[in-house]
Design a protein around this motif. Structure first.
Motif, PDB file in Angstrom:
ATOM      1  N   VAL A 140       0.818  -1.220   0.000  1.00 31.21           N
ATOM      2  CA  VAL A 140       0.000   0.000   0.000  1.00 31.21           C
ATOM      3  C   VAL A 140       0.852   1.270   0.000  1.00 31.21           C
ATOM      4  CG1 VAL A 140      -1.962  -1.089   1.122  1.00 31.21           C
ATOM      5  CG2 VAL A 140      -0.151  -0.079   2.536  1.00 31.21           C
ATOM      6  N   CYS A 141       2.180   1.131   0.088  1.00 37.12           N
ATOM      7  CA  CYS A 141       3.077   2.288   0.199  1.00 37.12           C
ATOM      8  C   CYS A 141       3.567   2.727  -1.182  1.00 37.12           C
ATOM      9  CB  CYS A 141       4.288   1.948   1.060  1.00 37.12           C
ATOM     10  SG  CYS A 141       3.892   1.379   2.728  1.00 37.12           S
ATOM     11  N   THR A 142       3.734   4.041  -1.372  1.00 38.65           N
ATOM     12  CA  THR A 142       4.248   4.564  -2.639  1.00 38.65           C
ATOM     13  C   THR A 142       5.365   5.561  -2.390  1.00 38.65           C
ATOM     14  OG1 THR A 142       2.553   6.299  -2.706  1.00 38.65           O
ATOM     15  CG2 THR A 142       2.074   4.240  -3.879  1.00 38.65           C
ATOM     16  N   LEU A 143       6.319   5.567  -3.319  1.00 40.80           N
ATOM     17  CA  LEU A 143       7.451   6.497  -3.324  1.00 40.80           C
ATOM     18  C   LEU A 143       7.564   7.063  -4.731  1.00 40.80           C
ATOM     19  CD1 LEU A 143      10.140   7.798  -2.450  1.00 40.80           C
ATOM     20  CD2 LEU A 143      11.220   5.549  -2.698  1.00 40.80           C
ATOM     21  N   HIS A 144       7.444   8.385  -4.858  1.00 41.75           N
ATOM     22  CA  HIS A 144       7.406   9.045  -6.164  1.00 41.75           C
ATOM     23  C   HIS A 144       8.347  10.237  -6.155  1.00 41.75           C
ATOM     24  CE1 HIS A 144       5.910  11.156  -9.710  1.00 41.75           C
ATOM     25  NE2 HIS A 144       5.737  12.220  -8.949  1.00 41.75           N
ATOM     26  N   SER A 145       9.070  10.437  -7.264  1.00 39.80           N
ATOM     27  CA  SER A 145       9.908  11.622  -7.420  1.00 39.80           C
ATOM     28  C   SER A 145       9.592  12.302  -8.737  1.00 39.80           C
ATOM     29  CB  SER A 145      11.395  11.259  -7.369  1.00 39.80           C
ATOM     30  OG  SER A 145      12.190  12.423  -7.419  1.00 39.80           O
TER      31      SER A 145
END
Length: 327
Positions: free
Chosen positions: A107-112
Motif C-alpha cells: 500500500v506504500c508509494t514512493l514518487h519523485s
C-alpha cells in the motif's frame, strides 16, 4: 505462527542493511538472483518539534522465498511511545511504474518528480512525507565495497531538503502537520550482511544553517571505507578512520557514545546527547535469533541526538547513528 516467523525473518534481513541525474530509473529496483540480495531506499527526517521519523522501501531475497518487498517506518516523538509500523509483501505486490516514476510496495508509494513524495498508510495510521527537492543521486568517495562475488553500493539521493510531514497516528482525532529537514539514500547489496561491517557511524545535520553528512564503515579486517564527510555547497571529502567509545560501558540501553573521526591530521568529535531509539533485531528474536546470526550477524543500532565538534568551528547539532555487530 510459521507465517509470523517468516515475516519477522524477512523484515530482520532488511533491518541489517545499512538501516539513495535525473530522478527516473533511480527508483527502479535492480533485483539479483543472489540469495544475499537486498536493496533499500531509505529516508530520515528531523522535525521542528523534535520528532524523528525514518521510512524505508526495500526488496530482498534474504530469508524464505525471494523478492519480498518491505515498507516500514519509525516515528519517535518527544515523550511518546515509539510507533514502528511495517508491511511485507510478495513479489507480485510490489513494482516500479516508469510512466509515473513511482515505486509501490504493498500500500506504500514512493514518487519523485516535482519534489519527492512518500505515502505510507500502515497499521491504522498514515504517514505522508513531502521533500521539496526531487531525487538527485550522488556517489560519494569509496561508495562501493567488493567482497568475493558480492558487492555493496551506496548513493546519496537527497543530501538535504526541506520537508513537510503529515502524521495521522492510529486513534488520533486529527493529523499532525510538521516541518523540518530530511535526507535520503539508496543501497544495493549482494554481500552476506554478517560480513559487511563490524561497525558504522553516521552523522546528519538536517535543520539549521549548516548541513553536514558524515558516514564511516569499519570492516572486520580493520579497514575503513566508505569514509567521507560532505558539507553543503562543497564536494564530498574522504576521511581516514574513526574510533568509537561507549561511555556507559554497555551497562545501559540508554547508551552514550562518542566517535573520533580523523582526516589529514585533523580530528572531528561526535558526542551523543540523548538516545532516540535502540534497534537490536536479532537479540529481540531470542532463541530464533541464533538461527540467523550466521547470515545477518547481530547488529545493534543506536540513533541519537548529538553534537559535532570541529577545530575552529562552532558545535553543530544533528543526528548520530552507531551500528555495531554484537555477535
Amino acid at each position: 505462527m510459521r507465517h509470523e516467523r517468516v515475516s519477522r525473518l524477512s523484515l530482520l534481513a532488511l533491518l541489517t542493511l545499512p538501516l539513495l541525474a535525473a530522478a527516473g530509473p533511480v527508483l527502479e529496483p535492480l533485483p539479483s538472483s543472489s540469495d544475499n540480495y537486498g536493496e533499500s531506499f531509505s529516508f530520515m527526517t528531523d522535525l521542528e518539534d523534535g520528532t524523528f521519523l525514518s521510512a524505508q522501501f526495500s526488496v530482498t531475497n534474504i530469508g524464505p522465498g525471494s523478492r519480498h518487498g518491505i515498507c516500514r517506518a519509525t516515528v519517535v516523538r518527544p515523550g511518546k511511545k515509539t510507533w514502528a509500523p511495517s508491511t511485507r509483501v510478495g513479489g507480485d505486490d510490489w513494482g516500479y511504474d516508469k510512466d509515473t516514476n513511482t515505486l509501490k510496495v504493498g500500500v506504500c508509494t514512493l514518487h519523485s518528480g516535482n519534489g519527492t513524495h512518500l505515502t505510507l498508510p500502515l497499521d491504522g495510521g498514515l504517514i505522508r512525507i513531502v521533500f521539496d527537492e526531487p531525487l538527485a543521486p550522488r556517489t560519494p568517495p569509496g561508495a562501493e565495497v567488493v567482497m568475493g562475488n558480492g558487492r555493496w553500493r551506496h548513493q546519496v539521493l537527497l543530501s538535504s531538503s526541506p520537508v513537510k510531514v503529515t502524521l495521522q497516528l492510529p486513534g488520533a482525532p486529527a493529523p499532525l502537520v510538521l516541518s523540518g529537514g530530511g535526507y535520503g539514500d539508496h543501497s544495493h547489496s549482494t554481500v552476506v550482511p554478517a560480513k559487511l561491517a563490524r561497525s558504522w557511524v553516521r552523522f546528519r545535520s538536517l535543520r539549521g544553517g549548516e548541513t553536514v553528512l558524515l558516514l564511516g564503515r569499519e570492516g572486520f579486517g580493520g579497514e575503513f571505507g566508505p569514509m567521507y564527510q560532505w558539507s553543503e555547497g562543497a564536494e564530498p571529502q574522504p576521511m581516514d578512520r574513526f574510533v568509537l567509545h561507549r561511555l556507559d560501558e554497555g551497562k545501559s540501553k540508554a547508551a552514550r557514545w562518542t566517535a573520533e573521526v580523523n582526516a589529514g591530521g585533523e580530528t572531528w568529535t561526535l558526542r551523543s546527547t540523548s538516545l532516540l531509539i535502540r534497534n537490536a533485531p536479532v537479540q529481540d528474536l531470542g532463541l530464533l535469533g541464533s538461527l540467523v546470526k550466521s547470515v545477518v550477524g547481530s547488529p545493534v543500532t543506536y540513533v541519537m541526538r548529538a553534537v559535532l565538534e570541529r577545530p575552529g568551528q562552532p558545535p553543530l547539532e544533528g543526528l548520530m547513528e552507531v551500528t555495531q555487530d554484537e555477535s
